[in-house]
Design an enzyme around this catalytic site. Sequence first.
Site, short mmCIF file in Angstrom:
data_model
loop_
_atom_site.label_atom_id
_atom_site.label_comp_id
_atom_site.label_asym_id
_atom_site.label_seq_id
_atom_site.Cartn_x
_atom_site.Cartn_y
_atom_site.Cartn_z
N CYS A 4 61.88 74.66 38.64
CA CYS A 4 60.75 74.02 37.99
C CYS A 4 61.00 72.51 37.95
O CYS A 4 62.08 72.04 38.32
CB CYS A 4 60.58 74.55 36.57
SG CYS A 4 62.00 74.19 35.51
N CYS A 54 64.86 68.51 29.32
CA CYS A 54 63.54 68.75 29.88
C CYS A 54 62.49 68.11 28.98
O CYS A 54 62.52 68.29 27.75
CB CYS A 54 63.28 70.25 30.01
SG CYS A 54 61.59 70.62 30.54
N GLU A 111 69.40 75.51 23.87
CA GLU A 111 68.11 74.89 23.52
C GLU A 111 67.79 75.11 22.04
O GLU A 111 67.31 74.21 21.35
CB GLU A 111 66.98 75.46 24.39
CG GLU A 111 65.65 74.79 24.08
CD GLU A 111 64.47 75.45 24.75
OE1 GLU A 111 63.36 75.42 24.17
OE2 GLU A 111 64.63 76.00 25.87
N CYS A 141 57.15 77.04 28.20
CA CYS A 141 56.81 76.06 29.23
C CYS A 141 55.96 76.69 30.34
O CYS A 141 55.95 77.91 30.54
CB CYS A 141 58.06 75.40 29.79
SG CYS A 141 58.83 76.26 31.17
N SER A 170 71.03 82.63 32.21
CA SER A 170 69.69 82.06 32.30
C SER A 170 68.69 82.89 31.49
O SER A 170 68.38 84.03 31.86
CB SER A 170 69.24 81.98 33.76
OG SER A 170 67.86 81.70 33.86
N SER A 171 68.17 82.32 30.42
CA SER A 171 67.23 83.04 29.57
C SER A 171 65.98 83.43 30.34
O SER A 171 65.54 84.58 30.30
CB SER A 171 66.86 82.18 28.36
OG SER A 171 65.85 82.80 27.59
N ASN A 172 65.39 82.47 31.05
CA ASN A 172 64.11 82.79 31.70
C ASN A 172 64.29 83.81 32.81
O ASN A 172 63.41 84.63 33.07
CB ASN A 172 63.41 81.51 32.18
CG ASN A 172 64.02 80.92 33.42
OD1 ASN A 172 63.67 81.27 34.53
ND2 ASN A 172 64.96 80.00 33.25
#
Length: 326
Positions: A20, A104, A134, A202, A230-232
Amino acid sequence: MTASIAQPQEVLLAEPRGFCAGVDRAIEIVERAILKFGAPIYVRHEIVHNTYVVNDLKAKGAIFIEDLAEVPPGATLVFSAHGVSQAVRREAAERGFHVFDATCPLVTKVHVEVAKLHREGYEFIMIGHKGHPEVEGTMGQLSEGIYLVEEVGDVPHVQVQDPSRLAVVTQTTLSVDDAAEILAAVKRRFPLVREPKKQDICYATQNRQDAVKVLAPQVDVVVVVGSPTSSNSNRLRELAERLGTPAYMVDAAEDLKAEWLDGRSRVGLTAGASAPDVLVQAVISRLRALGATAVRSLPGVEEHVQFPLPLGLGDKSMAEVNSSRS
């Protein structure tokens, strides 16, 4: 006589997938800092949660640390894409580091909202995962008055001073559906809670989850390229499974197990927002070696988001910088 097991024949690619704008920006900040100031460049926490990316930057001269005490005086320091607490910012300033902030911009937006509403007397509920950098960074914008909720069952235990001065913020990489369920529970308990003008999750997280919702019903198995941290990426795998399609996550092509594909002729492939395309291509090559003969992309949202770089790192793109050096 044993019946032969069907091999994978077709690979469907989710669109969009992979990097991203925030991840692109964060990696570029580290690469530019190394070019401009020379190695080593220190980075607090993994710049993004991907093993390949971190190892690549280590090879170029980045040193990843968790404690600022590990950074020598006068060094250049980069904050990771996940953001940092105010305490970390203060310590970096006190130690005199040359700091570039790769947070970000969508995470920074949440931090700005928290600071603004705090000045107006608000407390906060943060929907997110305990221990994620985060979440630590966002909750660390305040010294008090922000409460973490990880699941619906946590909501009844939240105690606030004034339910009419309460706002909610969200980790940007959550499952859209899970976050909506928790938010609904928060609103039932605190009907006057203030929501963000635009949801905190996001655009890239939303788009990649929407793409899996299109992909999963069309395939026999889903493979997600992404690192365990990686959370996403984890949310993509969970989403596919929730939709009834077996799903697996791989950090690299060699993690792909042939038995996952037994009897499954159509394979869906996607990648988390911190996974580079080189890893996706390697997985495609592995799937071809296992029998897949066709690869096609599904239609999906096109992303054109770009974020500006911090001042002091030049105006040219890395592609231009690299071509001028070759």
